[in-house]
Design a protein around this motif. Structure first.
Motif, short mmCIF file in Angstrom:
data_model
loop_
_atom_site.label_atom_id
_atom_site.label_comp_id
_atom_site.label_asym_id
_atom_site.label_seq_id
_atom_site.Cartn_x
_atom_site.Cartn_y
_atom_site.Cartn_z
N GLY A 185 0.79 -1.22 0.00
CA GLY A 185 0.00 0.00 0.00
C GLY A 185 0.82 1.27 0.00
N THR A 186 1.87 1.30 -0.80
CA THR A 186 2.78 2.45 -0.82
C THR A 186 2.05 3.77 -1.07
OG1 THR A 186 4.56 1.01 -1.65
CG2 THR A 186 4.84 3.41 -1.94
N GLY A 187 1.01 3.73 -1.88
CA GLY A 187 0.28 4.96 -2.19
C GLY A 187 -0.36 5.63 -1.00
N ALA A 188 -0.48 4.90 0.11
CA ALA A 188 -1.11 5.47 1.31
C ALA A 188 -0.18 6.43 2.02
CB ALA A 188 -1.53 4.36 2.26
N PHE A 189 1.13 6.22 1.94
CA PHE A 189 2.04 6.99 2.79
C PHE A 189 3.09 7.79 2.04
CE2 PHE A 189 3.23 2.44 2.90
CZ PHE A 189 4.48 2.46 2.30
N HIS A 228 -3.97 -6.59 -2.82
CA HIS A 228 -4.78 -7.70 -2.30
C HIS A 228 -6.05 -7.20 -1.59
CE1 HIS A 228 -2.83 -6.54 1.45
NE2 HIS A 228 -1.65 -6.78 0.89
N GLY A 229 -6.16 -5.91 -1.32
CA GLY A 229 -7.38 -5.33 -0.76
C GLY A 229 -7.55 -5.51 0.73
N HIS A 230 -6.51 -5.98 1.42
CA HIS A 230 -6.60 -6.10 2.87
C HIS A 230 -5.97 -4.89 3.54
CE1 HIS A 230 -8.49 -9.99 3.52
NE2 HIS A 230 -7.88 -10.39 2.41
N CYS A 231 -6.24 -4.74 4.84
CA CYS A 231 -5.90 -3.52 5.57
C CYS A 231 -4.51 -3.57 6.19
CB CYS A 231 -6.94 -3.25 6.65
SG CYS A 231 -8.63 -3.12 5.99
N GLY A 232 -3.67 -4.47 5.71
CA GLY A 232 -2.33 -4.59 6.25
C GLY A 232 -1.46 -5.45 5.35
N GLY A 268 1.29 -21.48 3.58
CA GLY A 268 0.67 -22.55 2.81
C GLY A 268 -0.43 -21.97 1.94
N ASP A 269 -1.63 -22.52 2.09
CA ASP A 269 -2.76 -22.03 1.32
C ASP A 269 -3.47 -20.87 2.02
OD1 ASP A 269 -2.34 -23.92 -0.63
OD2 ASP A 269 -3.66 -25.40 0.33
N GLU A 270 -3.00 -20.51 3.22
CA GLU A 270 -3.67 -19.48 4.01
C GLU A 270 -2.92 -18.16 3.91
OE1 GLU A 270 -5.59 -19.01 8.49
OE2 GLU A 270 -4.07 -20.54 8.07
N ALA A 271 -3.66 -17.06 3.85
CA ALA A 271 -3.08 -15.72 3.84
C ALA A 271 -3.37 -15.06 5.18
CB ALA A 271 -3.66 -14.89 2.71
N ILE A 272 -2.32 -14.57 5.83
CA ILE A 272 -2.43 -13.98 7.15
C ILE A 272 -2.07 -12.50 7.08
CG2 ILE A 272 -1.62 -14.06 9.53
CD1 ILE A 272 -3.13 -16.56 8.67
N VAL A 273 -2.92 -11.64 7.66
CA VAL A 273 -2.59 -10.23 7.78
C VAL A 273 -1.69 -10.07 9.00
CG1 VAL A 273 -3.48 -7.90 8.09
CG2 VAL A 273 -4.73 -9.53 6.67
N ALA A 282 -12.24 -3.81 -2.42
CA ALA A 282 -12.71 -5.14 -2.05
C ALA A 282 -11.54 -6.10 -1.90
CB ALA A 282 -13.68 -5.67 -3.09
N PRO A 283 -11.54 -6.97 -0.86
CA PRO A 283 -10.48 -7.98 -0.74
C PRO A 283 -10.44 -8.87 -1.97
CG PRO A 283 -11.82 -7.89 1.25
CD PRO A 283 -12.54 -7.07 0.22
N GLN A 284 -9.24 -9.17 -2.42
CA GLN A 284 -9.08 -10.03 -3.59
C GLN A 284 -9.16 -11.51 -3.23
OE1 GLN A 284 -8.96 -8.57 -6.81
NE2 GLN A 284 -9.64 -6.98 -5.38
#
Length: 329
Positions: free
Chosen positions: A89-93, A127-131, A137-142, A215-217
């Motif tokens: 999210g480089t565009g935020a800061f 990816h549309g998440h807040c962090g 593995g198959d899981e994405a963690i913020v 929206a989250p991807q």
């Protein structure tokens, strides 16, 4: 006393009587108007899911600012849509980010207008998440703590651009403390934090995600935004933010959570903010366009209900119309 000595209708008999004893009052100063800012030139694009709400390029911001000032709205909440998205999210800061540009422009146009900067990453990440997201593995963690560093950078850059209030909406644990420390170390100890303290993983955000292209991807935000079934948890979230240095506490969404607005109002002395969110707005607009409801009456009843529940401040897409209607009363 029983009827007929006690007649409650005596004080409802005339408009003047009703006005004199009115318990709850709404004022234009209570309202914050969200604005969506997008890159480009000469852009004023109506949002398909939110009739009457637009994305503006910076060069056309003067139109909306002038209309808000004429109506009597003195505060705006800025959301940015970046030119490019990436994983952090480089565009935020960045210093010339879209919200930073818009903040500087609004301060040129209307120095006394309060600029509230939404401090989050979801609009700016691919990816549309807040962090920051890591794959396991198959899981994405913020990643909570790694995300805090970027949120602090965002808040400081927004304050440098001239934001009057920082409004972090990310729901990472420790976000108020981290941002407070970052602002203080950067010399912005007088900039208040309007914390999205109680933010639910809500279906009421749908139209916003179209407007902000956020929206989250993959997956959803239920691991960091709150379960709509939980009320006591909201008080714990608010208590934590108070202890970490929040200056204002927000409940989002509004209508389905007014019980929490009242509980937070009763529990804490800080100003309470409620967000009358995008789907709440869109449902009213859709019904009004069909001729099914009286839009003005519904909007004013909704906003006064939020005030009665305990909100000091209301963020609402109806702000401009409501302020105009208040003038006519």
């Amino acid at each position: 006393m029983a009827y007929p000595i006690t007649r409650h209708r005596r004080l409802r008999r005339t408009s003047a009587l009703r006005s004199m004893i009115r318990e709850t009052r709404l004022h234009a100063d209570d309202l914050i108007a969200p604005i969506y800012i997008i890159y480009g030139q000469n852009v004023k694009a109506e949002i398909s899911t939110m009739p009457g709400v637009y994305q503006y390029s910076v060069d056309r911001l003067h139109e909306e600012v002038a209309e808000l000032q004429e109506a009597g709205v003195n505060a705006v909440l800025l959301f940015g849509i970046p030119e490019h998205k990436d994983s952090v999210g480089t565009g935020a800061f960045i210093d010339d980010g879209i919200v930073q540009q818009a903040t500087r422009r609004i301060k040129e146009l209307a120095p006394n207008m309060l600029v509230v900067a939404d401090t989050c990453l979801c609009e700016y990440t691919d990816h549309g998440h807040c962090g920051v997201v890591h794959r396991q593995g198959d899981e994405a963690i913020v990643d909570n703590d790694e995300s805090l560093d970027l949120l602090v950078k965002t808040a400081v850059s927004q304050a440098k651009a001239g934001a009057d209030i920082i409004a972090p909406s990310n729901m990472m644990d420790g976000f108020v403390a981290a941002i407070r420390q970052g602002l203080d170390e950067a010399g912005f100890e007088d900039i208040p934090i309007m914390s999205y303290s109680v933010k639910y993983a809500s279906a009421y955000y749908g139209p916003f995600r179209v407007a902000a292209q956020s929206a989250p991807q993959f997956g959803d935000r239920k691991t960091y935004q709150m379960d709509p079934a939980n009320g006591r948890e909201a008080l714990r979230e608010a208590q934590t933010d108070v202890e970490e240095g929040a200056d204002m506490l927000m409940v989002k969404p509004g209508l389905a959570y007014l019980d929490l607005v009242r509980q937070i109002r009763d529990r804490f002395d800080l100003p309470v903010v409620v967000y009358n969110v995008s789907a709440e707005y869109a449902m009213v607009k859709a019904a009004a366009m069909q001729g099914w409801i009286d839009e003005r009456a519904i909007v004013m009843e909704t906003l006064i209900g939020m005030k009665r529940a305990g909100a000091d401040v209301i963020i609402t897409y109806h702000a401009k119309d409501a302020a105009r209607w208040l003038k006519e009363q």
